[in-house]
Design an enzyme around this catalytic site. Structure first.
Site, short mmCIF file in Angstrom:
data_model
loop_
_atom_site.label_atom_id
_atom_site.label_comp_id
_atom_site.label_asym_id
_atom_site.label_seq_id
_atom_site.Cartn_x
_atom_site.Cartn_y
_atom_site.Cartn_z
N GLU A 26 0.82 -1.22 0.00
CA GLU A 26 0.00 0.00 0.00
C GLU A 26 0.86 1.27 0.00
OE1 GLU A 26 -1.45 1.90 3.42
OE2 GLU A 26 -1.18 0.17 4.71
N ASP A 72 -17.37 4.79 13.72
CA ASP A 72 -16.13 4.90 12.96
C ASP A 72 -15.47 3.52 12.89
OD1 ASP A 72 -13.81 5.55 11.70
OD2 ASP A 72 -13.30 7.24 13.00
N LYS A 120 -3.33 -1.64 15.66
CA LYS A 120 -2.79 -0.86 16.78
C LYS A 120 -3.82 -0.75 17.89
CE LYS A 120 0.80 1.97 14.90
NZ LYS A 120 0.77 2.66 13.61
N1 PSU Z 1 -2.80 1.65 10.84
C1 PSU Z 1 -1.46 1.73 10.97
N2 PSU Z 1 -0.75 2.36 10.02
C2 PSU Z 1 -1.34 2.88 8.90
C3 PSU Z 1 -2.75 2.77 8.75
C4 PSU Z 1 -3.43 2.14 9.75
O1 PSU Z 1 -0.92 1.26 11.96
O2 PSU Z 1 -0.64 3.45 8.05
C5 PSU Z 1 -3.40 3.30 7.51
C6 PSU Z 1 -3.65 2.14 6.52
O3 PSU Z 1 -3.49 2.63 5.20
C7 PSU Z 1 -5.10 1.80 6.78
C8 PSU Z 1 -5.69 3.17 7.07
O4 PSU Z 1 -5.74 1.16 5.69
O5 PSU Z 1 -4.68 3.84 7.83
C9 PSU Z 1 -6.99 3.09 7.84
O6 PSU Z 1 -7.54 4.36 7.92
P1 PSU Z 1 -9.03 4.56 8.50
O7 PSU Z 1 -8.94 4.17 9.95
O8 PSU Z 1 -9.32 6.02 8.31
O9 PSU Z 1 -9.92 3.64 7.72
MN MN Z 2 -12.69 5.99 9.87
#
Ligand code: PSU
Ligand code: MN
Length: 316
Positions: A35, A149, A170
């Protein structure tokens, strides 16, 4: 720095696949998708570039072809040149964080997008890459039962048959609810050489997983069965951070609590919450968390490449 055009030709699906990735797919070789949000939003320059290149090198050393995915000038790209990787790393946040919901808009406006797990899975599947390596995936946020969320990474895993190798999620997130949601979505969750779902910086989360895998070959068999049965859903392989890099769970937790309070005070919501939390936890825990992050992504790349090779062998 604006991204340069590549030698990749844009195929009928409107996706530009690099010649190296295209050749590997054509011969049924091992390919690992990667990614780009982690490059543009997850790490500072020049560490992000160094890490992206090292991760690609680990994938190659273990017999697979890396395919980093991003949207450049409105064109989804699968497999980036060194020059394109550098452009992503230097541009950082100028590349829009692009989850599934953002893809059409970024493409239609000719924009530059750093793909999250959901968007990267979507493109990987579209071009036929079954394996995708990252650091951590998104999940159900703390208080998610009120805010709703929930990362689109989880629904993507429910409907796209790609195997994601990550170090779990995390603990900025609600891990038990994330696992519940994955179960609801029908996602196979397997932990690698452990019975416990790892929490990114630490090997422990207090949550057990229903499936344990102990080798790349075992993972490949599960992926093969999923494909043969046309289950249609994704697989999450959770690989714990190598012991020598694991951080103290307590130090991380206190940084998370502080960052959560700050996010609430500043009214940070929506897709800004994950980058904000990641940034603050990084700052509050110091350099060691960035080094741990890099180490675990490289370890995931090693495991992911071996799984990709084992899967390609099963198909031969
Ligand atoms: N968690 C991490 N590092 C990251 C991400 C999540 O420890 O870089 C990034 C990834 O690209 C994941 C995105 O798909 O954040 C998720 O974002 P959201 O929670 O807004 O869906
Ligand atoms: Mn989100």
């Amino acid at each position: 720095m604006s991204p340069s055009s590549s030698s990749s030709s844009t195929g009928p699906m409107g996706v530009a696949v690099s010649p190296e990735v295209e050749a590997a797919l054509a011969r049924g070789g091992a390919v690992v998708a990667l990614e780009s949000t982690i490059i543009c939003h997850g790490m500072p320059y020049p560490k992000n570039l160094q890490t992206a290149m090292e991760v690609e090198a680990v994938v190659r050393e273990n017999g697979a072809v890396p395919a980093t995915i991003a949207i450049l000038n409105g064109v989804p790209h699968v497999g980036l040149s060194g020059e394109q990787l550098k452009s992503l790393a230097v541009s950082g946040r100028q590349f829009q964080k692009t989850a599934r919901r953002d893809i059409a808009h970024v493409v239609a406006s000719g924009g530059n997008g750093a793909t999250t797990v959901s968007a990267t899975m979507f493109f990987a599947h579209k071009v036929g890459i079954p394996i995708f390596v990252t650091g951590g995936i998104g999940g159900v946020h703390r208080n998610g039962e009120q805010t709703m969320d929930i990362s689109s990474d989880l629904t993507e895993l429910g409907k796209t048959p790609v195997t994601v190798i990550s170090a779990g999620v995390k603990s900025i997130l609600d891990i038990p609810r994330t696992l519940e949601y994955l179960e609801t979505q029908g996602v196979t969750v397997a932990a690698y050489k452990t019975n416990e779902f790892p929490a990114f910086f630490t090997e422990v989360s207090g949550c057990k997983v229903p499936c344990r895998v102990d080798s790349p070959e075992e993972c490949a068999k599960i992926i093969y069965a999923n494909k043969n049965l046309h289950l249609g859903s994704g697989i999450l392989i959770a690989v714990p951070i190598p012991k020598e890099h694991a951080a103290s769970g307590n130090a991380i937790e206190s940084a998370i609590q502080k960052a959560l309070k700050e996010a609430e005070d500043k009214n940070i919501i929506g897709n800004a919450i994950t980058p904000f939390m990641l940034d603050r936890v990084k700052v509050l825990t110091g350099r060691s968390s960035l080094e741990a992050n890099i180490a675990l992504v490289k370890n995931n790349a090693l495991v992911g490449a071996k799984i990709a090779v084992a899967l390609s062998d099963l198909h031969q």
